[in-house]
Design a protein around this motif. Structure first.
Motif, PDB file in Angstrom:
ATOM      1  N   ASP A 196       8.974   1.410  -8.008  1.00 21.95           N
ATOM      2  CA  ASP A 196       7.999   2.276  -7.353  1.00 21.95           C
ATOM      3  C   ASP A 196       7.376   1.490  -6.200  1.00 21.95           C
ATOM      4  O   ASP A 196       6.531   0.627  -6.409  1.00 21.95           O
ATOM      5  CB  ASP A 196       6.938   2.719  -8.359  1.00 21.95           C
ATOM      6  CG  ASP A 196       6.001   3.753  -7.754  1.00 21.95           C
ATOM      7  OD1 ASP A 196       6.293   4.262  -6.658  1.00 21.95           O
ATOM      8  OD2 ASP A 196       4.973   4.047  -8.389  1.00 21.95           O
ATOM      9  N   LEU A 197       7.818   1.762  -4.992  1.00 17.05           N
ATOM     10  CA  LEU A 197       7.378   1.016  -3.824  1.00 17.05           C
ATOM     11  C   LEU A 197       5.888   1.194  -3.562  1.00 17.05           C
ATOM     12  O   LEU A 197       5.192   0.234  -3.217  1.00 17.05           O
ATOM     13  CB  LEU A 197       8.183   1.436  -2.591  1.00 17.05           C
ATOM     14  CG  LEU A 197       7.908   0.671  -1.317  1.00 17.05           C
ATOM     15  CD1 LEU A 197       8.244  -0.798  -1.515  1.00 17.05           C
ATOM     16  CD2 LEU A 197       8.694   1.235  -0.165  1.00 17.05           C
ATOM     17  N   LYS A 198       5.373   2.397  -3.742  1.00 14.17           N
ATOM     18  CA  LYS A 198       3.947   2.628  -3.492  1.00 14.17           C
ATOM     19  C   LYS A 198       3.085   1.814  -4.447  1.00 14.17           C
ATOM     20  O   LYS A 198       2.072   1.244  -4.058  1.00 14.17           O
ATOM     21  CB  LYS A 198       3.617   4.117  -3.622  1.00 14.17           C
ATOM     22  CG  LYS A 198       4.166   4.955  -2.495  1.00 14.17           C
ATOM     23  CD  LYS A 198       3.762   6.399  -2.647  1.00 14.17           C
ATOM     24  CE  LYS A 198       4.333   7.229  -1.509  1.00 14.17           C
ATOM     25  NZ  LYS A 198       3.965   8.641  -1.629  1.00 14.17           N
ATOM     26  N   LYS A 199       3.499   1.759  -5.707  1.00 12.76           N
ATOM     27  CA  LYS A 199       2.747   0.998  -6.698  1.00 12.76           C
ATOM     28  C   LYS A 199       2.775  -0.497  -6.372  1.00 12.76           C
ATOM     29  O   LYS A 199       1.741  -1.174  -6.430  1.00 12.76           O
ATOM     30  CB  LYS A 199       3.334   1.246  -8.086  1.00 12.76           C
ATOM     31  CG  LYS A 199       2.659   0.485  -9.198  1.00 12.76           C
ATOM     32  CD  LYS A 199       3.347   0.766 -10.509  1.00 12.76           C
ATOM     33  CE  LYS A 199       2.872  -0.191 -11.569  1.00 12.76           C
ATOM     34  NZ  LYS A 199       3.691  -0.094 -12.782  1.00 12.76           N
ATOM     35  N   GLU A 200       3.948  -1.000  -6.004  1.00 15.18           N
ATOM     36  CA  GLU A 200       4.075  -2.410  -5.664  1.00 15.18           C
ATOM     37  C   GLU A 200       3.226  -2.761  -4.433  1.00 15.18           C
ATOM     38  O   GLU A 200       2.558  -3.794  -4.405  1.00 15.18           O
ATOM     39  CB  GLU A 200       5.547  -2.765  -5.396  1.00 15.18           C
ATOM     40  CG  GLU A 200       6.453  -2.590  -6.578  1.00 15.18           C
ATOM     41  CD  GLU A 200       6.201  -3.618  -7.663  1.00 15.18           C
ATOM     42  OE1 GLU A 200       5.794  -4.738  -7.328  1.00 15.18           O
ATOM     43  OE2 GLU A 200       6.399  -3.275  -8.842  1.00 15.18           O
ATOM     44  N   MET A 201       3.254  -1.906  -3.421  1.00 13.31           N
ATOM     45  CA  MET A 201       2.480  -2.165  -2.210  1.00 13.31           C
ATOM     46  C   MET A 201       0.977  -2.085  -2.499  1.00 13.31           C
ATOM     47  O   MET A 201       0.192  -2.842  -1.926  1.00 13.31           O
ATOM     48  CB  MET A 201       2.851  -1.174  -1.104  1.00 13.31           C
ATOM     49  CG  MET A 201       4.240  -1.400  -0.547  1.00 13.31           C
ATOM     50  SD  MET A 201       4.488  -3.063   0.092  1.00 13.31           S
ATOM     51  CE  MET A 201       3.368  -3.089   1.449  1.00 13.31           C
ATOM     52  N   ALA A 202       0.574  -1.184  -3.383  1.00 11.21           N
ATOM     53  CA  ALA A 202      -0.840  -1.089  -3.742  1.00 11.21           C
ATOM     54  C   ALA A 202      -1.298  -2.357  -4.457  1.00 11.21           C
ATOM     55  O   ALA A 202      -2.399  -2.861  -4.202  1.00 11.21           O
ATOM     56  CB  ALA A 202      -1.074   0.132  -4.624  1.00 11.21           C
ATOM     57  N   GLU A 203      -0.445  -2.906  -5.324  1.00  9.08           N
ATOM     58  CA  GLU A 203      -0.802  -4.144  -6.014  1.00  9.08           C
ATOM     59  C   GLU A 203      -0.929  -5.301  -5.034  1.00  9.08           C
ATOM     60  O   GLU A 203      -1.851  -6.120  -5.136  1.00  9.08           O
ATOM     61  CB  GLU A 203       0.238  -4.463  -7.084  1.00  9.08           C
ATOM     62  CG  GLU A 203       0.179  -3.540  -8.279  1.00  9.08           C
ATOM     63  CD  GLU A 203       1.268  -3.839  -9.283  1.00  9.08           C
ATOM     64  OE1 GLU A 203       2.038  -4.797  -9.077  1.00  9.08           O
ATOM     65  OE2 GLU A 203       1.344  -3.109 -10.286  1.00  9.08           O
ATOM     66  N   VAL A 204      -0.016  -5.386  -4.078  1.00 15.64           N
ATOM     67  CA  VAL A 204      -0.081  -6.460  -3.082  1.00 15.64           C
ATOM     68  C   VAL A 204      -1.325  -6.298  -2.213  1.00 15.64           C
ATOM     69  O   VAL A 204      -2.035  -7.271  -1.925  1.00 15.64           O
ATOM     70  CB  VAL A 204       1.205  -6.478  -2.213  1.00 15.64           C
ATOM     71  CG1 VAL A 204       1.054  -7.403  -1.035  1.00 15.64           C
ATOM     72  CG2 VAL A 204       2.402  -6.870  -3.056  1.00 15.64           C
ATOM     73  N   THR A 205      -1.631  -5.082  -1.814  1.00 15.18           N
ATOM     74  CA  THR A 205      -2.813  -4.835  -0.995  1.00 15.18           C
ATOM     75  C   THR A 205      -4.078  -5.196  -1.752  1.00 15.18           C
ATOM     76  O   THR A 205      -4.991  -5.821  -1.198  1.00 15.18           O
ATOM     77  CB  THR A 205      -2.858  -3.352  -0.575  1.00 15.18           C
ATOM     78  OG1 THR A 205      -1.651  -3.037   0.098  1.00 15.18           O
ATOM     79  CG2 THR A 205      -4.020  -3.081   0.352  1.00 15.18           C
ATOM     80  N   ASP A 206      -4.145  -4.821  -3.024  1.00 14.26           N
ATOM     81  CA  ASP A 206      -5.315  -5.180  -3.835  1.00 14.26           C
ATOM     82  C   ASP A 206      -5.454  -6.693  -3.966  1.00 14.26           C
ATOM     83  O   ASP A 206      -6.559  -7.234  -3.907  1.00 14.26           O
ATOM     84  CB  ASP A 206      -5.227  -4.548  -5.224  1.00 14.26           C
ATOM     85  CG  ASP A 206      -5.406  -3.040  -5.180  1.00 14.26           C
ATOM     86  OD1 ASP A 206      -5.904  -2.539  -4.149  1.00 14.26           O
ATOM     87  OD2 ASP A 206      -5.037  -2.375  -6.166  1.00 14.26           O
ATOM     88  N   ALA A 207      -4.319  -7.377  -4.125  1.00 15.96           N
ATOM     89  CA  ALA A 207      -4.372  -8.833  -4.272  1.00 15.96           C
ATOM     90  C   ALA A 207      -4.840  -9.497  -2.989  1.00 15.96           C
ATOM     91  O   ALA A 207      -5.587 -10.478  -3.017  1.00 15.96           O
ATOM     92  CB  ALA A 207      -3.001  -9.369  -4.669  1.00 15.96           C
ATOM     93  N   VAL A 208      -4.438  -8.972  -1.860  1.00 16.89           N
ATOM     94  CA  VAL A 208      -4.820  -9.568  -0.583  1.00 16.89           C
ATOM     95  C   VAL A 208      -6.285  -9.285  -0.265  1.00 16.89           C
ATOM     96  O   VAL A 208      -7.011 -10.166   0.207  1.00 16.89           O
ATOM     97  CB  VAL A 208      -3.908  -9.035   0.547  1.00 16.89           C
ATOM     98  CG1 VAL A 208      -4.442  -9.425   1.906  1.00 16.89           C
ATOM     99  CG2 VAL A 208      -2.498  -9.555   0.366  1.00 16.89           C
ATOM    100  N   HIS A 209      -6.757  -8.089  -0.536  1.00 16.36           N
ATOM    101  CA  HIS A 209      -8.106  -7.702  -0.160  1.00 16.36           C
ATOM    102  C   HIS A 209      -9.161  -8.006  -1.218  1.00 16.36           C
ATOM    103  O   HIS A 209     -10.347  -7.795  -0.978  1.00 16.36           O
ATOM    104  CB  HIS A 209      -8.165  -6.213   0.180  1.00 16.36           C
ATOM    105  CG  HIS A 209      -7.411  -5.875   1.425  1.00 16.36           C
ATOM    106  ND1 HIS A 209      -7.724  -6.388   2.653  1.00 16.36           N
ATOM    107  CD2 HIS A 209      -6.324  -5.083   1.629  1.00 16.36           C
ATOM    108  CE1 HIS A 209      -6.885  -5.933   3.556  1.00 16.36           C
ATOM    109  NE2 HIS A 209      -6.023  -5.141   2.953  1.00 16.36           N
ATOM    110  N   SER A 210      -8.766  -8.483  -2.384  1.00 19.24           N
ATOM    111  CA  SER A 210      -9.767  -8.744  -3.420  1.00 19.24           C
ATOM    112  C   SER A 210     -10.556  -9.999  -3.076  1.00 19.24           C
ATOM    113  O   SER A 210     -10.038 -10.964  -2.545  1.00 19.24           O
ATOM    114  CB  SER A 210      -9.087  -8.905  -4.781  1.00 19.24           C
ATOM    115  OG  SER A 210      -8.351 -10.099  -4.808  1.00 19.24           O
TER     116      SER A 210
END
Length: 143
Positions: A92-106
């Protein structure tokens, strides 16, 4: 053969052919071109038949279109033996990208766990505090 030629381009080619060859010679030129195309097709078909006869009966299902790399890969990857559909559906590309975005912006408020927090890696850049006599570190990439 000419799938990407639009109507305006086709009209331009016709007008250019009339101007170059003239209305008197144009039918003869068209006949010569069609005869040449027909001979080339006959030659390629006879070459295909010769190759098929030389390969023997074990290659009776051989198609020359399979020699195109895109067609070859598509033909061999579409079968379900490799399980590629399950792999595609499980990713699931959207889920993976959301996890990466959360990790970067946290942002992590506690400095004690600088590398991980709740199983996540904190990738935010934190400024280092320098003492009064400390000089900034040498940056080899900046020079």
């Amino acid at each position: 053969m000419f799938n990407d030629i639009g109507p305006l381009e086709l009209i331009t080619l016709v007008v250019l052919a009339v101007l170059v060859f003239g209305p008197d010679k144009l039918p003869k030129v068209i006949q010569d071109v069609m005869r040449t195309v027909r001979k080339i097709r006959e030659f390629s078909e006879s070459a295909k038949q010769d190759i098929r006869s030389e390969l023997g009966p074990e290659f009776k299902d051989f198609e020359f279109e399979d020699l195109n790399p895109k067609t070859f890969i598509r033909k061999h990857l579409d079968n379900d033996e490799l399980g590629l559909k399950e792999i595609r559906n499980g990713f699931d590309l959207k889920k993976e990208m959301a996890e990466v975005t959360d990790a970067v912006h946290s942002t992590d408020a506690s400095p004690s766990s600088s590398s991980t927090s709740n199983g996540r890696i904190d990738m935010t850049k934190k400024p280092e505090e320098l003492g009064t006599d400390d000089r900034p570190p040498f940056d080899a990439d900046a020079t």
